[in-house]
Each structure stands twice: as C-alpha cells, then as structure tokens.
Design a protein around this motif. Structure first.
Motif, PDB file in Angstrom:
ATOM      1  N   LEU A 181       0.850  -1.190   0.000  1.00 21.04           N
ATOM      2  CA  LEU A 181       0.000   0.000   0.000  1.00 21.04           C
ATOM      3  C   LEU A 181       0.886   1.240   0.000  1.00 21.04           C
ATOM      4  CD1 LEU A 181      -2.423  -1.112   2.859  1.00 21.04           C
ATOM      5  CD2 LEU A 181      -2.849  -1.262   0.399  1.00 21.04           C
ATOM      6  N   GLU A 182       0.530   2.216  -0.827  1.00 11.90           N
ATOM      7  CA  GLU A 182       1.348   3.433  -0.876  1.00 11.90           C
ATOM      8  C   GLU A 182       0.511   4.633  -1.300  1.00 11.90           C
ATOM      9  OE1 GLU A 182       5.638   4.949  -2.634  1.00 11.90           O
ATOM     10  OE2 GLU A 182       4.636   3.263  -3.619  1.00 11.90           O
ATOM     11  N   LEU A 183       0.696   5.728  -0.591  1.00 18.16           N
ATOM     12  CA  LEU A 183       0.141   7.030  -0.961  1.00 18.16           C
ATOM     13  C   LEU A 183       1.319   7.959  -1.222  1.00 18.16           C
ATOM     14  CD1 LEU A 183      -2.646   7.511   1.760  1.00 18.16           C
ATOM     15  CD2 LEU A 183      -2.906   6.620  -0.561  1.00 18.16           C
ATOM     16  N   ARG A 184       1.271   8.671  -2.339  1.00 18.86           N
ATOM     17  CA  ARG A 184       2.339   9.617  -2.677  1.00 18.86           C
ATOM     18  C   ARG A 184       1.761  11.019  -2.828  1.00 18.86           C
ATOM     19  NH1 ARG A 184       5.425   6.406  -7.567  1.00 18.86           N
ATOM     20  NH2 ARG A 184       6.017   4.562  -6.359  1.00 18.86           N
ATOM     21  N   ARG A 185       2.129  11.891  -1.913  1.00 19.19           N
ATOM     22  CA  ARG A 185       1.756  13.311  -1.957  1.00 19.19           C
ATOM     23  C   ARG A 185       0.257  13.507  -2.212  1.00 19.19           C
ATOM     24  NH1 ARG A 185       5.914  12.011  -4.649  1.00 19.19           N
ATOM     25  NH2 ARG A 185       4.936  12.193  -6.687  1.00 19.19           N
ATOM     26  N   VAL A 186      -0.555  12.802  -1.434  1.00 21.83           N
ATOM     27  CA  VAL A 186      -2.002  12.801  -1.626  1.00 21.83           C
ATOM     28  C   VAL A 186      -2.659  13.958  -0.879  1.00 21.83           C
ATOM     29  CG1 VAL A 186      -4.116  11.525  -1.069  1.00 21.83           C
ATOM     30  CG2 VAL A 186      -2.180  10.347  -2.100  1.00 21.83           C
ATOM     31  N   THR A 187      -3.578  14.614  -1.558  1.00 24.75           N
ATOM     32  CA  THR A 187      -4.428  15.638  -0.951  1.00 24.75           C
ATOM     33  C   THR A 187      -5.875  15.245  -1.199  1.00 24.75           C
ATOM     34  OG1 THR A 187      -2.801  17.396  -1.246  1.00 24.75           O
ATOM     35  CG2 THR A 187      -5.092  18.083  -0.991  1.00 24.75           C
ATOM     36  N   VAL A 188      -6.671  15.262  -0.121  1.00 28.87           N
ATOM     37  CA  VAL A 188      -8.112  15.000  -0.213  1.00 28.87           C
ATOM     38  C   VAL A 188      -8.824  16.161   0.459  1.00 28.87           C
ATOM     39  CG1 VAL A 188     -10.014  13.480   0.448  1.00 28.87           C
ATOM     40  CG2 VAL A 188      -7.798  12.501  -0.194  1.00 28.87           C
ATOM     41  N   VAL A 189      -9.811  16.705  -0.248  1.00 25.24           N
ATOM     42  CA  VAL A 189     -10.547  17.866   0.249  1.00 25.24           C
ATOM     43  C   VAL A 189     -12.024  17.524   0.337  1.00 25.24           C
ATOM     44  CG1 VAL A 189     -11.133  20.280  -0.217  1.00 25.24           C
ATOM     45  CG2 VAL A 189      -8.867  19.413  -0.829  1.00 25.24           C
ATOM     46  N   TYR A 190     -12.635  17.799   1.500  1.00 21.91           N
ATOM     47  CA  TYR A 190     -14.077  17.674   1.692  1.00 21.91           C
ATOM     48  C   TYR A 190     -14.602  19.050   2.087  1.00 21.91           C
ATOM     49  CZ  TYR A 190     -13.291  12.596   2.165  1.00 21.91           C
ATOM     50  OH  TYR A 190     -12.930  11.289   1.969  1.00 21.91           O
ATOM     51  N   THR A 196     -12.628   6.716  -2.570  1.00 19.73           N
ATOM     52  CA  THR A 196     -12.385   8.165  -2.567  1.00 19.73           C
ATOM     53  C   THR A 196     -11.267   8.455  -3.546  1.00 19.73           C
ATOM     54  OG1 THR A 196     -13.077   8.413  -0.260  1.00 19.73           O
ATOM     55  CG2 THR A 196     -11.623  10.119  -1.134  1.00 19.73           C
ATOM     56  N   GLN A 197     -11.430   9.502  -4.323  1.00 19.12           N
ATOM     57  CA  GLN A 197     -10.400   9.923  -5.272  1.00 19.12           C
ATOM     58  C   GLN A 197      -9.637  11.117  -4.687  1.00 19.12           C
ATOM     59  OE1 GLN A 197     -10.229   7.228  -7.403  1.00 19.12           O
ATOM     60  NE2 GLN A 197      -9.730   8.761  -8.920  1.00 19.12           N
ATOM     61  N   PRO A 198      -8.320  11.124  -4.795  1.00 17.61           N
ATOM     62  CA  PRO A 198      -7.565  12.274  -4.294  1.00 17.61           C
ATOM     63  C   PRO A 198      -7.690  13.465  -5.236  1.00 17.61           C
ATOM     64  CG  PRO A 198      -6.080  10.722  -5.345  1.00 17.61           C
ATOM     65  CD  PRO A 198      -7.450  10.090  -5.361  1.00 17.61           C
ATOM     66  N   ALA A 199      -7.652  14.658  -4.676  1.00 19.94           N
ATOM     67  CA  ALA A 199      -7.604  15.875  -5.493  1.00 19.94           C
ATOM     68  C   ALA A 199      -6.233  15.975  -6.158  1.00 19.94           C
ATOM     69  CB  ALA A 199      -7.879  17.104  -4.627  1.00 19.94           C
ATOM     70  N   GLU A 200      -5.217  15.489  -5.451  1.00 18.02           N
ATOM     71  CA  GLU A 200      -3.843  15.454  -5.964  1.00 18.02           C
ATOM     72  C   GLU A 200      -3.167  14.209  -5.417  1.00 18.02           C
ATOM     73  OE1 GLU A 200      -1.619  18.964  -4.977  1.00 18.02           O
ATOM     74  OE2 GLU A 200      -3.283  20.294  -5.504  1.00 18.02           O
ATOM     75  N   GLY A 201      -2.127  13.762  -6.100  1.00 20.02           N
ATOM     76  CA  GLY A 201      -1.318  12.658  -5.620  1.00 20.02           C
ATOM     77  C   GLY A 201      -1.667  11.338  -6.270  1.00 20.02           C
ATOM     78  N   GLU A 202      -0.998  10.286  -5.791  1.00 16.87           N
ATOM     79  CA  GLU A 202      -1.098   8.959  -6.383  1.00 16.87           C
ATOM     80  C   GLU A 202      -1.375   7.925  -5.300  1.00 16.87           C
ATOM     81  OE1 GLU A 202       2.743   8.518  -8.165  1.00 16.87           O
ATOM     82  OE2 GLU A 202       2.449  10.212  -9.512  1.00 16.87           O
ATOM     83  N   LEU A 253      -6.516  15.487   4.114  1.00 19.22           N
ATOM     84  CA  LEU A 253      -5.127  15.071   3.928  1.00 19.22           C
ATOM     85  C   LEU A 253      -4.485  16.070   2.983  1.00 19.22           C
ATOM     86  CD1 LEU A 253      -5.594  11.230   3.275  1.00 19.22           C
ATOM     87  CD2 LEU A 253      -4.922  12.319   5.429  1.00 19.22           C
ATOM     88  N   GLU A 254      -3.287  16.504   3.299  1.00 24.09           N
ATOM     89  CA  GLU A 254      -2.610  17.475   2.440  1.00 24.09           C
ATOM     90  C   GLU A 254      -1.162  17.058   2.238  1.00 24.09           C
ATOM     91  OE1 GLU A 254      -2.385  22.299   1.847  1.00 24.09           O
ATOM     92  OE2 GLU A 254      -3.090  21.474   3.747  1.00 24.09           O
ATOM     93  N   ASN A 255      -0.830  16.740   0.967  1.00 21.09           N
ATOM     94  CA  ASN A 255       0.526  16.320   0.601  1.00 21.09           C
ATOM     95  C   ASN A 255       1.011  15.165   1.489  1.00 21.09           C
ATOM     96  OD1 ASN A 255       2.717  16.566  -1.141  1.00 21.09           O
ATOM     97  ND2 ASN A 255       3.826  17.850   0.297  1.00 21.09           N
ATOM     98  N   PHE A 256       0.117  14.200   1.719  1.00 26.16           N
ATOM     99  CA  PHE A 256       0.348  13.096   2.633  1.00 26.16           C
ATOM    100  C   PHE A 256       0.950  11.906   1.894  1.00 26.16           C
ATOM    101  CE2 PHE A 256      -1.249   9.222   4.785  1.00 26.16           C
ATOM    102  CZ  PHE A 256      -0.697   9.417   6.040  1.00 26.16           C
ATOM    103  N   SER A 257       2.012  11.346   2.446  1.00 30.40           N
ATOM    104  CA  SER A 257       2.651  10.160   1.873  1.00 30.40           C
ATOM    105  C   SER A 257       2.830   9.102   2.952  1.00 30.40           C
ATOM    106  CB  SER A 257       4.025  10.504   1.291  1.00 30.40           C
ATOM    107  OG  SER A 257       3.904  11.398   0.220  1.00 30.40           O
ATOM    108  N   MET A 258       2.656   7.846   2.556  1.00 32.09           N
ATOM    109  CA  MET A 258       2.885   6.722   3.468  1.00 32.09           C
ATOM    110  C   MET A 258       3.024   5.463   2.638  1.00 32.09           C
ATOM    111  SD  MET A 258      -0.704   5.213   4.905  1.00 32.09           S
ATOM    112  CE  MET A 258       0.141   3.679   5.179  1.00 32.09           C
TER     113      MET A 258
END
Length: 121
Positions: free
Chosen positions: A6-15, A55-61, A21-26
C-alpha cells in the motif's frame, strides 16, 4: 527494493473546501503492521477509502500492490474492492443476522448473480 503493498504519494483530499489530507505520503509493506490513530476528522477513514478506491484524491497517487488505483475505471475499482475485506464504520449490518451472515452476505449475492443472469436470458 520491493514494491510496497500500500502506498500514498503526496495525496491531498478535500471535503467541503477543507483539506483532510494534504501532501500526505505513506507506505506499508506486505506483512507489516500499521496503526493509524487520531481524532475525528483527521483522515484515518479517508486513507482506507483511498486504498479501496472509494475516494479519489484531489492530488497525488494511490498504489495497491504496485497498481495505481486512482487511475482505475469504476469497474476496476469494483474488482479491487472484491479482493479486500472492508468493514466501514457506518452501521450497515443487518441487525437480524449474525456477524458471519453479514460478512458472507456479499459473497452469496455475487455467487448468485451469474445464475440470475442465466435465468433471465
């Protein structure tokens, strides 16, 4: 170097114009134990929803087993969710059924779908 499960790269989610989440990676490797904790609204469920393609991120992968799931079609996301065990925090269980009946219900529905289609044609 192995690919994380599992990987998140520079993810931003806005509600509602608020970044949960803002520029979140793990990342988490296969067999690794990961604990997420935080207050209400801190993004714990959002992380799980990202990995499940809900959920789809506004930014990131977003990657699961090396596949970039944020680019999946809706049909591919459905297949992804079928390979996972998901229990959302909303109370969506049938109160007149046991825990095992609730867990198995979706499998029973999927098993009967081809039979139902065959009977219609």
């Amino acid at each position: 170097m192995t690919t994380p499960l599992l990987e998140l790269r520079r993810v931003t989610v806005v509600y509602d114009r608020r970044a949960v989440l803002e520029n979140f990676s793990m990342s988490a490797d296969r067999g690794e134990f990961v604990l997420m904790y935080g207050g209400t609204g801190s993004g714990k469920s959002t992380v799980l929803r990202l990995f499940a393609g809900l959920t789809q991120p506004a930014e990131g992968e977003v990657y699961v087993a090396g596949d970039r799931v944020d680019l999946f079609s809706s049909e591919e996301r459905r297949w992804l969710r079928r390979s996972m065990g998901l229990m959302m925090q909303e109370s969506l269980l049938l109160s007149d059924r046991s825990v095992i009946d609730n867990v198995m219900l979706l499998s029973l529905i999927h098993i009967s779908e081809p039979t139902r289609r065959r009977g219609i044609s």
